[in-house]
Structure formats: C-alpha cells, structure tokens
Design an enzyme around this catalytic site. Structure first.
Site, PDB file in Angstrom:
ATOM      1  N   TRP A  27       0.861  -1.185   0.000  1.00 13.62           N
ATOM      2  CA  TRP A  27       0.000   0.000   0.000  1.00 13.62           C
ATOM      3  C   TRP A  27       0.896   1.232   0.000  1.00 13.62           C
ATOM      4  CZ3 TRP A  27      -0.195   3.934   3.759  1.00 13.62           C
ATOM      5  CH2 TRP A  27      -1.076   4.973   3.414  1.00 13.62           C
ATOM      6  N   GLU A  85      -3.002  -2.945  -2.550  1.00 14.79           N
ATOM      7  CA  GLU A  85      -4.139  -2.341  -1.849  1.00 14.79           C
ATOM      8  C   GLU A  85      -4.421  -0.921  -2.345  1.00 14.79           C
ATOM      9  OE1 GLU A  85      -3.417  -1.915   2.362  1.00 14.79           O
ATOM     10  OE2 GLU A  85      -5.479  -1.265   2.789  1.00 14.79           O
ATOM     11  N   LYS A  94      -7.149   2.581  -2.600  1.00 18.44           N
ATOM     12  CA  LYS A  94      -8.123   3.266  -1.765  1.00 18.44           C
ATOM     13  C   LYS A  94      -8.757   4.423  -2.511  1.00 18.44           C
ATOM     14  CE  LYS A  94      -6.362   5.771   1.930  1.00 18.44           C
ATOM     15  NZ  LYS A  94      -5.642   5.776   3.229  1.00 18.44           N
ATOM     16  N   ASP A 115      -9.625  -3.103   1.523  1.00 20.37           N
ATOM     17  CA  ASP A 115      -9.720  -2.626   2.908  1.00 20.37           C
ATOM     18  C   ASP A 115     -11.128  -2.065   3.102  1.00 20.37           C
ATOM     19  OD1 ASP A 115      -9.658  -0.556   5.040  1.00 20.37           O
ATOM     20  OD2 ASP A 115      -7.517  -0.994   5.155  1.00 20.37           O
ATOM     21  N   HIS A 161     -11.748   1.638   2.549  1.00 14.27           N
ATOM     22  CA  HIS A 161     -11.160   2.292   1.384  1.00 14.27           C
ATOM     23  C   HIS A 161     -12.127   2.539   0.234  1.00 14.27           C
ATOM     24  CE1 HIS A 161      -6.673   1.503   2.471  1.00 14.27           C
ATOM     25  NE2 HIS A 161      -7.377   2.062   3.436  1.00 14.27           N
ATOM     26  N   HIS A 199      -8.597  -6.354   4.285  1.00 18.45           N
ATOM     27  CA  HIS A 199      -8.196  -5.628   5.488  1.00 18.45           C
ATOM     28  C   HIS A 199      -9.469  -5.348   6.262  1.00 18.45           C
ATOM     29  CE1 HIS A 199      -3.869  -3.958   4.888  1.00 18.45           C
ATOM     30  NE2 HIS A 199      -3.921  -5.264   5.042  1.00 18.45           N
ATOM     31  N   ASP A 207     -11.921   6.806   6.359  1.00 14.32           N
ATOM     32  CA  ASP A 207     -11.091   5.629   6.616  1.00 14.32           C
ATOM     33  C   ASP A 207     -10.473   5.757   8.012  1.00 14.32           C
ATOM     34  OD1 ASP A 207      -9.533   3.365   6.217  1.00 14.32           O
ATOM     35  OD2 ASP A 207      -7.940   4.475   5.211  1.00 14.32           O
ATOM     36  N   ASP A 218     -10.276   3.764  10.577  1.00 10.69           N
ATOM     37  CA  ASP A 218      -9.606   2.618  11.205  1.00 10.69           C
ATOM     38  C   ASP A 218     -10.012   2.410  12.656  1.00 10.69           C
ATOM     39  OD1 ASP A 218      -7.781   1.372   9.162  1.00 10.69           O
ATOM     40  OD2 ASP A 218      -7.130   3.447   8.984  1.00 10.69           O
ATOM     41  N   ASP A 260      -6.958  -4.516  10.301  1.00 10.61           N
ATOM     42  CA  ASP A 260      -6.253  -3.257  10.034  1.00 10.61           C
ATOM     43  C   ASP A 260      -7.025  -2.110  10.680  1.00 10.61           C
ATOM     44  OD1 ASP A 260      -4.640  -1.241   9.126  1.00 10.61           O
ATOM     45  OD2 ASP A 260      -5.327  -1.320   7.042  1.00 10.61           O
TER      46      ASP A 260
HETATM   47  C1  RNT Z   1      -3.870   2.665   4.729  1.00  5.82           C
HETATM   48  C2  RNT Z   1      -3.987   1.195   4.523  1.00  5.82           C
HETATM   49  C3  RNT Z   1      -2.843   0.384   5.014  1.00  5.82           C
HETATM   50  C4  RNT Z   1      -2.381   0.768   6.393  1.00  5.82           C
HETATM   51  C5  RNT Z   1      -1.354  -0.135   6.995  1.00  5.82           C
HETATM   52  C6  RNT Z   1      -0.643   0.507   8.130  1.00  5.82           C
HETATM   53  O1  RNT Z   1      -4.996   3.347   4.362  1.00  5.82           O
HETATM   54  O2  RNT Z   1      -5.169   0.733   5.057  1.00  5.82           O
HETATM   55  O3  RNT Z   1      -3.193  -0.949   4.965  1.00  5.82           O
HETATM   56  O4  RNT Z   1      -3.458   0.845   7.268  1.00  5.82           O
HETATM   57  O5  RNT Z   1      -0.531  -0.607   6.021  1.00  5.82           O
HETATM   58 ZN    ZN Z   2      -5.450  -1.370   4.914  1.00  5.58          ZN
END
Ligand code: RNT
Ligand code: ZN
Length: 426
Positions: free
Chosen positions: A193, A233, A235, A266, A269, A293, A301, A303, A333
């Site tokens: 990523w 990955e 986004k 993810d 994303h 993810h 996003d 997290d 993640d």
């Molecule tokens: C970032 C991605 C990625 C990170 C990690 C730390 O938007 O989701 O996967 O969260 O690699």
């Molecule tokens: Zn991610």
C-alpha cells in the site's frame, strides 16, 4: 470491576441445547466449529504502538494520509514489549493465528537502517518468536512516515532516484517475506500500500499511474518463493490525497488481474455507502486469491476497532456462502490509540470470529432454495429468524474448548495486564 466468569459446565449445557436448535435447520454445529478453527486471522502488529515502528530516528510522526488518534498510556516501545502484548492478546483469542508485520518494525540494534537497506537480518527476533509460539507471519513494506515520502509520492514520484529508493524497499520487503516463508514453512502475504496522491486536481493523472505500473513491475520482477503472496491495496482517498489517489481501487484491480496478484480490499477504502461484501463474488473469480483488510470506517477511513456490525457479518456471510474461506486472507487493520490496545486487538479479532461463526451456522442451503423458488417473504423472514438463533452458546463453547476466557471474562486478564505491565511504561 470483576467481569463474570461462568460456572464450569454451564457452557456445555447451553451448547448442547443450541446444537439441537441448529440441527433442526440441518446445520451441523461441529462442522461449523471445525471450519472456524482453521481460519487464521493475521493480527496487525501496528495497533500495539499506533503505527510508530522501531526505526532508530527522532521523528516518528505517522504520515501518508493515515492517522492514529488518542494517547492511551502503555504503548509498546520496542520489539520485546510489542511481542509480549501480542502474546497477551493471542492468549485471549481462540485458535492459532498469524502476525502481520510492517517494515518499520525492524530491529536494528540501535543503528539507523534506511528502508532501502532492510533485510531478513532485521527480523530474526520476530521469526524466532513466531517459531516458538507457533505463529505464522505476514509482511508489508512501509511507504510512509519517511522524508522521501514527504511530498506525498513514493513509487509514482517523478524523480527517478526517489522511485528507485522505494522500489528497492519493495524488493527487499519481498525478500523478507520470502525468508519468513522459508523459515516458517508457510505462505506469507506481502501487501503493498502506498500513500501516493494529490490534495487537489492534478494536471496529469496519467504519468503517476504509468510510473506506478513501472515501479510495481520492477518490484515484482524477481521470482521469489511461491509461498509469497503479493497483494496490492488501493483506496478512494486519504488525508492529503482527497482528489486523486494514484493507486486507486480500479488501478489495482486491473493491475492484479493482469499480473496475477492478490487484490487487497480494505473495508475503509471505499465510498461511505459502498460495501466490501458485495465485491467478494465480483472480484474473486478473476484473481487467484483475495486479501481483506478488516477495518471499521466511521465517516472516513478512520480505522476504528472492528465490531460485530452488519458490514462485518455480511462480509463473513459472503465468504462462507461462496465457500471461499481458503481463498480469502483475513487481516485486521485498525489503530485506535485512545483505548487499551490489547483490548482493541482482542475485541476486533473476536468480533471477526463471531461474524464467521454466525456465517458458518447460517442455514444457507435453505435460504438459497427459497430464493430459487421465488419465495421472497419466506426467505426474508428466515434471514431475520436466523439472526436470533443461539449462536452465542456455540461461540462460548468454542472459546471454552480452545482454552480461552468465555464471554467478557477476558477483560479481567486485560485489566490485570494493564495494571501489572502496560501502565508501568512511562
Ligand atoms: C492505509 C492502509 C494500510 C495501512 C497499513 C498501516 O490506508 O489501510 O493498509 O493501514 O498498512
Ligand atoms: Zn489497509
């Protein structure tokens, strides 16, 4: 407060009753549990220290459009502490799982090692620890939190030398993944990523993408151990890359399909109303395998720690209904620095496992049949009724037989560890 610890025997009794209920829907509970036992979640190490890493340098600010907020005391400050915390978390999660490392978690004996210089020798502690505990490892090159990513560009940077630097990082990361694969005799997912993008309307959307293709090709040029599973990955946007993301979802989907790579999707994303569960059956027929993810976006996003919400349950159901558990890698993640970090890990993974169990206990043959017969009301009603079947009794039994605390009892362990270990870190 002391969290309730159930009386011995009560779990099994409730489990037997529940199994009977499921059997009446022709669901074999023991088969479901067998399948759940085999699912290895890749636990992301970066929740343990808010994506700080162990590089020997002054400035460890997290950059790249991702953010961890909160300053809950006790984050891990080195490999030893992070491994101890991970072990604690693992001891509260049923089953055997994997640990997902990022390149910034290298250990270089007090000496600064730049990203283009990393090698397997910087991860030997991780490997011996994994061996000792029976964990498998996954890996991620780190293309953020670095002076050479300060402009917001890495693999797509117009400067050839900066690109070269990051390509080298990508190549070395793959070699580290190959080393893990060999030493642990296991598949290793290596996920790329990058943060590359633009805050405002770019004059040229084309050239950065052309350069990214070139850089990715250079990273993947060398044949490595076939147990290394390369994933890419994408986004939709990041902080500072609101208008344009070089490695967008369409970009990587196309790249993965044409280059035989895994797509990493993810859950944070995509556009806010876009859901990942719908994508599993749309993408998996065209790529070898998928990496998800597992995350929880709130408005962006963000997290957040994964919880048992509709998105998670629908995702698990899609994977299970498609019989795709062996072609979908599940990696958590999220990074919340505002709460106990061990609590964050355990809550996230246990929720994911609950979602998988609910999916595995679904009488999906009945639902599919009703759908084919055009019995819409019956299908919908059945879907609703299955939501309140006694899955919790099966989950408790799964935890008990796996030798981990049942229900909220694991919180006693978390609080105890906080008191004795993490709160002492200053
Ligand atoms: C970032 C991605 C990625 C990170 C990690 C730390 O938007 O989701 O996967 O969260 O690699
Ligand atoms: Zn991610």
């Amino acid at each position: 407060m002391v969290y309730p610890v159930l009386k011995k025997g009560s779990v099994e009794k409730r489990f037997k009753d529940a199994a009977e209920v499921y059997a009446s829907y022709k669901v074999d509970v023991s088969k479901a549990l067998e399948k759940l036992k085999k699912v290895q979640v890749s636990l992301h190490c970066w929740q343990g220290d808010d994506v700080g890493g162990f590089e020997v340098k002054e400035d460890k600010t997290l950059t790249g459009g991702i953010m961890s907020t909160g300053a809950f005391p006790g984050k891990a400050r080195n490999g030893e502490e992070l491994r101890a915390d991970l072990e604690k978390a693992m001891s509260l999660i049923p089953g055997k799982h994997r640990v997902n490392l990022h390149a910034i978690y290298l250990e270089s004996k007090g000496k600064f090692v730049d990203r283009n210089e990393i090698g397997p020798e910087h991860f030997t502690e991780w490997v011996s620890w994994a061996k000792k505990n029976g964990y498998k490892l996954d890996f991620n090159p780190s293309f953020f939190s670095h002076p050479k990513s300060a402009s917001g560009l890495t693999l797509s940077h117009p400067d050839k030398n900066i690109r070269k630097f990051w390509v080298e990082h990508g190549i070395r990361s793959r070699e580290i993944a190959a080393d893990f694969a060999k030493k642990l005799n296991s598949k290793v997912v290596n996920n790329v990523w990058i943060p590359d993008g633009a805050k405002d309307i770019p004059a040229d959307r084309w050239a950065p993408r052309e350069r990214l293709i070139e850089s990715l090709d250079a990273i993947f040029a060398k044949k490595v151990d076939s147990k290394v599973k390369d994933a890419v990955e994408g986004k939709v946007f990041g902080i500072g890359s609101e208008e344009y993301v070089v490695g967008s979802n369409e970009f990587y989907l196309s790249y993965a399909i044409t280059h035989n790579k895994l797509v990493c999707m993810d859950m944070g994303h995509y556009h806010p109303t876009e859901v990942v569960h719908d994508k599993v059956s749309a993408v998996l027929p065209f790529v070898p395998e998928l990496l998800i993810h597992v995350s929880r976006p709130i408005r962006w996003d963000s997290d957040h720690v994964v919880i048992l919400n509709d998105d998670l349950q629908m995702l698990a159901k899609e994977i299970v209904r498609g019989n795709a558990l062996d072609r979908v890698y599940l990696a958590t993640d999220f990074f919340d620095g505002s709460i106990n970090r061990i609590g964050a890990w355990v809550t996230g993974v246990r929720s994911l496992q609950k979602a998988l169990l609910i999916a595995l206990l679904e009488p999906s043959d009945i639902l599919k049949k009703l759908e084919l017969e055009g019995k819409g009301a019956e299908k919908l009603a059945m879907m609703e009724e299955t939501k309140t079947l006694p899955f919790a009794a099966v989950w408790d039994y799964f935890c008990e037989t796996a030798g981990v605390p049942v229900g909220s009892a694991w919180l006693n362990d978390m609080v105890d560890y906080e008191k004795k270990v993490t709160s002492k870190r200053k």
